[in-house]
Design a protein around this motif. Sequence first.
Motif, PDB file in Angstrom:
ATOM      1  N   ILE A  57       0.835  -1.195   0.000  1.00  0.00           N
ATOM      2  CA  ILE A  57       0.000   0.000   0.000  1.00  0.00           C
ATOM      3  C   ILE A  57       0.870   1.245   0.000  1.00  0.00           C
ATOM      4  CG2 ILE A  57      -1.516   1.357   1.475  1.00  0.00           C
ATOM      5  CD1 ILE A  57      -2.969  -0.650  -0.157  1.00  0.00           C
ATOM      6  N   ASP A  58       1.983   1.193   0.720  1.00  0.00           N
ATOM      7  CA  ASP A  58       2.909   2.333   0.724  1.00  0.00           C
ATOM      8  C   ASP A  58       3.400   2.624  -0.684  1.00  0.00           C
ATOM      9  OD1 ASP A  58       2.620   2.630   3.418  1.00  0.00           O
ATOM     10  OD2 ASP A  58       4.458   1.541   3.946  1.00  0.00           O
ATOM     11  N   HIS A  59       3.676   1.569  -1.461  1.00  0.00           N
ATOM     12  CA  HIS A  59       4.134   1.762  -2.839  1.00  0.00           C
ATOM     13  C   HIS A  59       3.033   2.401  -3.678  1.00  0.00           C
ATOM     14  CE1 HIS A  59       8.008  -0.071  -2.380  1.00  0.00           C
ATOM     15  NE2 HIS A  59       7.522  -1.253  -2.029  1.00  0.00           N
ATOM     16  N   VAL A  60       1.803   1.976  -3.448  1.00  0.00           N
ATOM     17  CA  VAL A  60       0.683   2.576  -4.177  1.00  0.00           C
ATOM     18  C   VAL A  60       0.566   4.047  -3.828  1.00  0.00           C
ATOM     19  CG1 VAL A  60      -1.830   2.607  -4.412  1.00  0.00           C
ATOM     20  CG2 VAL A  60      -0.612   0.426  -4.400  1.00  0.00           C
ATOM     21  N   GLN A  61       0.614   4.338  -2.536  1.00  0.00           N
ATOM     22  CA  GLN A  61       0.434   5.710  -2.085  1.00  0.00           C
ATOM     23  C   GLN A  61       1.606   6.608  -2.447  1.00  0.00           C
ATOM     24  OE1 GLN A  61      -0.440   5.150   2.102  1.00  0.00           O
ATOM     25  NE2 GLN A  61      -2.596   4.723   1.702  1.00  0.00           N
ATOM     26  N   ALA A  62       2.710   6.006  -2.837  1.00  0.00           N
ATOM     27  CA  ALA A  62       3.866   6.807  -3.252  1.00  0.00           C
ATOM     28  C   ALA A  62       3.806   7.193  -4.724  1.00  0.00           C
ATOM     29  CB  ALA A  62       5.150   6.035  -2.973  1.00  0.00           C
ATOM     30  N   THR A  63       2.891   6.589  -5.485  1.00  0.00           N
ATOM     31  CA  THR A  63       2.824   6.895  -6.912  1.00  0.00           C
ATOM     32  C   THR A  63       2.328   8.318  -7.128  1.00  0.00           C
ATOM     33  OG1 THR A  63       0.562   6.060  -7.137  1.00  0.00           O
ATOM     34  CG2 THR A  63       2.358   4.486  -7.493  1.00  0.00           C
ATOM     35  N   TRP A  66      -1.512   8.767  -7.203  1.00  0.00           N
ATOM     36  CA  TRP A  66      -2.132   8.795  -5.875  1.00  0.00           C
ATOM     37  C   TRP A  66      -1.819  10.109  -5.169  1.00  0.00           C
ATOM     38  CZ3 TRP A  66      -4.871   4.834  -3.119  1.00  0.00           C
ATOM     39  CH2 TRP A  66      -5.123   5.129  -1.782  1.00  0.00           C
ATOM     40  N   GLN A  67      -0.562  10.519  -5.213  1.00  0.00           N
ATOM     41  CA  GLN A  67      -0.147  11.720  -4.504  1.00  0.00           C
ATOM     42  C   GLN A  67      -0.895  12.953  -5.006  1.00  0.00           C
ATOM     43  OE1 GLN A  67       2.102  12.378  -1.874  1.00  0.00           O
ATOM     44  NE2 GLN A  67       1.830  10.161  -1.587  1.00  0.00           N
ATOM     45  N   ARG A  68      -1.161  13.018  -6.297  1.00  0.00           N
ATOM     46  CA  ARG A  68      -1.824  14.197  -6.858  1.00  0.00           C
ATOM     47  C   ARG A  68      -3.336  14.157  -6.689  1.00  0.00           C
ATOM     48  NH1 ARG A  68       1.913  13.391 -11.432  1.00  0.00           N
ATOM     49  NH2 ARG A  68       0.174  12.530 -12.654  1.00  0.00           N
ATOM     50  N   SER A  69      -3.868  13.063  -6.137  1.00  0.00           N
ATOM     51  CA  SER A  69      -5.324  12.936  -6.066  1.00  0.00           C
ATOM     52  C   SER A  69      -5.847  12.583  -4.677  1.00  0.00           C
ATOM     53  CB  SER A  69      -5.796  11.885  -7.076  1.00  0.00           C
ATOM     54  OG  SER A  69      -5.152  10.644  -6.841  1.00  0.00           O
ATOM     55  N   LEU A  70      -5.406  11.468  -4.117  1.00  0.00           N
ATOM     56  CA  LEU A  70      -5.999  10.958  -2.883  1.00  0.00           C
ATOM     57  C   LEU A  70      -5.154  11.169  -1.637  1.00  0.00           C
ATOM     58  CD1 LEU A  70      -7.448   7.562  -4.211  1.00  0.00           C
ATOM     59  CD2 LEU A  70      -8.748   9.596  -3.563  1.00  0.00           C
ATOM     60  N   ALA A  71      -3.895  11.526  -1.803  1.00  0.00           N
ATOM     61  CA  ALA A  71      -3.006  11.663  -0.643  1.00  0.00           C
ATOM     62  C   ALA A  71      -3.444  12.823   0.247  1.00  0.00           C
ATOM     63  CB  ALA A  71      -1.572  11.875  -1.109  1.00  0.00           C
ATOM     64  N   GLU A 139     -12.054  10.548  -9.720  1.00  0.00           N
ATOM     65  CA  GLU A 139     -11.555   9.690 -10.801  1.00  0.00           C
ATOM     66  C   GLU A 139     -10.522   8.702 -10.269  1.00  0.00           C
ATOM     67  OE1 GLU A 139     -12.039  12.616 -14.687  1.00  0.00           O
ATOM     68  OE2 GLU A 139     -10.233  12.750 -13.449  1.00  0.00           O
ATOM     69  N   ALA A 140      -9.666   9.146  -9.359  1.00  0.00           N
ATOM     70  CA  ALA A 140      -8.669   8.245  -8.777  1.00  0.00           C
ATOM     71  C   ALA A 140      -9.354   7.154  -7.958  1.00  0.00           C
ATOM     72  CB  ALA A 140      -7.695   9.035  -7.908  1.00  0.00           C
ATOM     73  N   PHE A 141     -10.403   7.528  -7.220  1.00  0.00           N
ATOM     74  CA  PHE A 141     -11.146   6.529  -6.446  1.00  0.00           C
ATOM     75  C   PHE A 141     -11.789   5.499  -7.366  1.00  0.00           C
ATOM     76  CE2 PHE A 141     -15.305   5.146  -4.856  1.00  0.00           C
ATOM     77  CZ  PHE A 141     -14.920   4.462  -3.710  1.00  0.00           C
ATOM     78  N   VAL A 142     -12.441   5.970  -8.413  1.00  0.00           N
ATOM     79  CA  VAL A 142     -13.088   5.057  -9.359  1.00  0.00           C
ATOM     80  C   VAL A 142     -12.045   4.190 -10.055  1.00  0.00           C
ATOM     81  CG1 VAL A 142     -14.425   4.950 -11.508  1.00  0.00           C
ATOM     82  CG2 VAL A 142     -15.100   6.531  -9.691  1.00  0.00           C
TER      83      VAL A 142
END
Length: 664
Positions: A57-63, A66-71, A139-142
């Motif tokens: 999950i950390d790798h996902v959240q580092a993308t 993700w950073q530009r949308s859900l972080a 859009e990131a969530f979907v």
Amino acid sequence: MGYLSVLRGAKHRSACLKFPHKCQFHKKYFARFCYIDIVLIFGNRSAEISNGAAMAIDHVQATALWQRSLAARENDPASKYRDRLRSALLTMRDNVIPFVRNIHRDVLGLTVHEESHLDALWQTATCLAGEEFELNPIEAFVFGASILLHDTGLAVAAYPGGLADLAETPAWRDAEAGIRSRREPASNDTLSTRERQVVLFATLRKLHAAQAEKLISFTFRRPNREEAIPLLQDVGLHDALGAAIGRIAHSHHWDITDLATKLVTHAGTIPGFPPEWTLNELKVACLLRCADAAHVDALRAPTMLFAIADVSGVSAEHWTFQNKLNSVTRAKDKLVFYAGQPFGVDEASSWWLAYDTMQMIDGELKSCNAILEESGSSQFAATGVHGIESPRLLSKTVRVEGWTPISAEVKVSDPVHLARTLGGRNLYGSGAIAPVRELLQNAVDAVRARRAHQERDSNWGKIRLIIDSTDSDQAEIWLHVDDQGTGMSERVLTGPLIDFGKSFWSSSLMDDEFPGLRSRSPKMVGKFGIGFFSVFLLGDAVRVITRRFDAGENTAVVLSFDELTRRPLLRRAATGELPLDFTTRVSVKLNNRARAQLAPVNMGGHRADYRVSFVAQVVHLIAAVDVDIEIIDRVHGEVRKHDGDWLSSSAETFLEEVCSLHRP
């Protein structure tokens, strides 16, 4: 499973390795137990397995996506909405993991489809999308929720009725019919364990994308309680976005031409959320589609699992090439695939499979970028795959050893010549009756297929052959063959129909177009996919007007040819262009040779003055056909009707048709 179970498993496997012929466990279960234990041994403790999932999950959240949308971010006025989306997505991920971890048990031979694949799609998507490609939080969530669902239908647990319900689906019956059709006639009627695995594999591959769309609305009952658990537990998000998530998850298996027609670019936002957070379904679907296609690397085929898995045939070739690949990267506007180990001579087939896969990825990128550009959406930074222009160029990054990949496969450099040679006079002769026979056979096949698909009576359906001149020019004569068969969709009309040597009735596309038809085993004449081309013996101007039998009249399309050497033209049919009550019309403007052959011919024999009409020649061909056929020759003023229920007709009628060429 704790340390004691691991030790017991290791002890049993030791016995298997020493005395494999005495082991009571099937090889596939051996591989499964090994896989589970390897994860546990390498993880040491269950807590460390959870830590591994957290690291993923950390790798996902580092993308960057993700950073530009859900972080989370400081001083964020929309933090409660962003936090809600992020929390709901991570909870949904936890709910999906038990399903995807069972895929390798249900679909033996398939590469890894568990959460490591799902999480890696964020990194792959970030790589191909680039820095300028933006997803807003909705859009990131979907996108993330669609990732979680898109392959979940590969698990048997995703089907409420399990194997029993799967065995009742048309997809299962078609796959089973395919297995039986390849058997020796005298073979045992019961499917073997291996054959059932093949059928299950084919069924889940066929159904999984559509099942992904349904899963968003499913609930799963908590054991010993009445509580129902949905995969997406936030009711508000489910109501607002669930249908879109399901469609996008399903869309990764659609024909790419369906994306723009079935998805929208502006789906609004959730009440109360920032108004600029609107959903572009098309953009998200293209990103999922390309990321999923491009994720081919060793993470999908880990070395230890490959070593212990029972993988053979084409599946082994997939595992071999993916096991050698590093994660995809991007150099400027090209995705770069690099193999850490070269492909030896005995692995050449795997290399070529990798090449074909990368050609597919290149095509998906180009097609999706074109769709995004046309819709006014932002495009991906990646426009193609590096080195795909030639096998030699790709072999610089996807390396080979001891051999050289060259484009030396069997190919047809002059398909027009081949069609005219095999589909023309050399095969059928110079007479007009042979191509007419082929057109009628195609029509009969279509009617029989519709009978079987709709479970209609054995005497249902009709065909009509018309020879007529045009009102404007009496010398211009057209031959038309109309039928009430299945009709053709656009992709059949522009695919198998004009793909020389490819029969629709033996293709996988038939299973997509008419699920369950193969298992009903209709009696089909066409097998080789060349009969249609014989129509060009009659003339160069050909039109095929058609619609699927279950589509509206306004969906009819026309594929028209000026001649075989020119590209055909596809257009919408004008009102009334397809005759009422028929689903397909094939028309050809007769050339001089064909027109001359419509006149009565001398059949020889003791009566030199005995001449047989063209209609009589056709009647002789169809005497034992089980479909009603009407023949109308308006040029020579002759009409005949053949009764498809000929077994119930009088002997005189049948003999008259059979002997129509040989009257005394």
